[in-house]
Design an enzyme around this catalytic site. Sequence first.
Site, mmCIF file in Angstrom:
data_model
loop_
_atom_site.group_PDB
_atom_site.id
_atom_site.type_symbol
_atom_site.label_atom_id
_atom_site.label_comp_id
_atom_site.label_asym_id
_atom_site.label_seq_id
_atom_site.Cartn_x
_atom_site.Cartn_y
_atom_site.Cartn_z
ATOM 1 N N TYR A 139 32.626 33.807 33.392
ATOM 2 C CA TYR A 139 32.646 32.417 33.847
ATOM 3 C C TYR A 139 33.381 32.310 35.180
ATOM 4 O O TYR A 139 32.996 31.557 36.066
ATOM 5 C CB TYR A 139 33.302 31.521 32.787
ATOM 6 C CG TYR A 139 32.442 31.356 31.548
ATOM 7 C CD1 TYR A 139 31.429 30.403 31.521
ATOM 8 C CD2 TYR A 139 32.634 32.141 30.416
ATOM 9 C CE1 TYR A 139 30.631 30.247 30.399
ATOM 10 C CE2 TYR A 139 31.840 31.985 29.294
ATOM 11 C CZ TYR A 139 30.839 31.042 29.281
ATOM 12 O OH TYR A 139 30.045 30.893 28.182
ATOM 13 N N ASN A 162 22.408 23.587 31.196
ATOM 14 C CA ASN A 162 21.230 24.255 31.769
ATOM 15 C C ASN A 162 19.951 23.775 31.082
ATOM 16 O O ASN A 162 19.772 24.003 29.895
ATOM 17 C CB ASN A 162 21.395 25.772 31.583
ATOM 18 C CG ASN A 162 20.182 26.555 32.060
ATOM 19 O OD1 ASN A 162 19.317 26.011 32.727
ATOM 20 N ND2 ASN A 162 20.156 27.844 31.711
ATOM 21 N N CYS A 170 21.567 31.776 31.421
ATOM 22 C CA CYS A 170 22.973 31.436 31.228
ATOM 23 C C CYS A 170 23.585 32.270 30.090
ATOM 24 O O CYS A 170 24.810 32.331 29.964
ATOM 25 C CB CYS A 170 23.138 29.937 30.968
ATOM 26 S SG CYS A 170 22.139 29.321 29.628
ATOM 27 N N HIS A 171 22.725 32.937 29.305
ATOM 28 C CA HIS A 171 23.269 33.821 28.257
ATOM 29 C C HIS A 171 23.931 35.073 28.860
ATOM 30 O O HIS A 171 24.606 35.806 28.152
ATOM 31 C CB HIS A 171 22.154 34.230 27.277
ATOM 32 C CG HIS A 171 21.000 34.939 27.934
ATOM 33 N ND1 HIS A 171 19.959 34.266 28.541
ATOM 34 C CD2 HIS A 171 20.724 36.264 28.107
ATOM 35 C CE1 HIS A 171 19.077 35.142 29.030
ATOM 36 N NE2 HIS A 171 19.537 36.356 28.789
ATOM 37 N N GLU A 197 18.314 42.445 25.727
ATOM 38 C CA GLU A 197 18.556 43.020 27.048
ATOM 39 C C GLU A 197 19.438 44.268 26.988
ATOM 40 O O GLU A 197 19.795 44.843 28.008
ATOM 41 C CB GLU A 197 19.186 41.945 27.959
ATOM 42 C CG GLU A 197 18.295 40.715 28.043
ATOM 43 C CD GLU A 197 18.682 39.733 29.134
ATOM 44 O OE1 GLU A 197 19.610 40.028 29.903
ATOM 45 O OE2 GLU A 197 18.035 38.673 29.196
#
Lengths: 202, 156
Positions: A139, A162, A170-171, A197
């Site tokens: 962040y 978002n 945003c993850h 991912e």
Amino acid sequence: MTLEAQLGLKQDVTEAAQAAARRFAAQAAAHGAAKVAYALEPSPLGELFVATTTRGLLEIGFEAEHVDAYLERICARVSPAVLEAPGRLDAVRRQLDEYFAGRRETFELPLDWSLARQGFGRRVLDATARIPFGGVLTYREIAARAGSPKAIRAAGSALGANPIPIVVPCHRVLRTGGALGGYGGGIERKRRLLEIEGVVSA
Amino acid sequence: MTSLPPFQAVLDQHREDVYRFLVALAGRQEADDCFQETLMSAIRAYPKLQPGANVRAWLFTIARRKAVDAHRARGRRAVPVESVPEPAAHSNGTGPDPELWRLVRELPPRQRGAVALRFVADLSHAEIGAALGCSQDAARQNLHAGLERLREEWVR
């Protein structure tokens, strides 16, 4: 039977009207008469609310059961010329399916930022959109990239708002030290996306 | 927050009545084209509507106009569409009488509109007036005249 009663008899047009309405929705969405087209799409993260404008992908929502709330905001902020037209979302659906199946790392979709915050909030999302597949930032780092290194809370708040999660990733923003932090769609969905991912192990 | 509901909700709520209205006014053959044109005009104009407007009456105003256009276009064509039999809505005899509705379609435009707006769309006299672009009294008179004429011509 009186004339009035005879005139009042209703013809059953249920199926014809339904088919005609669907044809209309597809046509209106294809020709831009519908300013917003939406659909509910199944996904491994549950059913998604997905909406697009003629400019690009407008919104992805995790709470498909609250479709009315999504539509209300779209009517107020974008346009009430909204239709359910899954055909307009074919490209979005295909790319999401590929992503969830592990066959796609980047989305090639134009975006419509109408529902995003302006100023710092928008800069946070722009910086987030540049985090590559499999990468993560904190962040603090995302706040710095958006131009205000100290605005860590504001950055978190902007990420929570978002309108296009998954595609604007945003993850990929985590707490310093590696804790997952929050997620608009719930922490379990964030974990699932990071598993896809390869950032966290399943 | 006062904004218009999504057009999809308008479509869901009124599509059957609008379709039925267009079948009644324009006939089965033309209803589908009229329906597409009605909704295409409607969605284009919809964002400019005042929140709280009478969407139903507004929608039927557009539908009636499209039916009138279709009626005129059909009159200009030499094709005797009237000779194509309308498919029976119900074989059990509980549906609308096709012969009666053929007579409705032969009424003068305002009478035809008033009858269909009243009995198919279930609009009030005031709403019918708005849809026809006339006063509530004129709407009532057109409806009355139309019904009188049907009463004379309709053979049960």
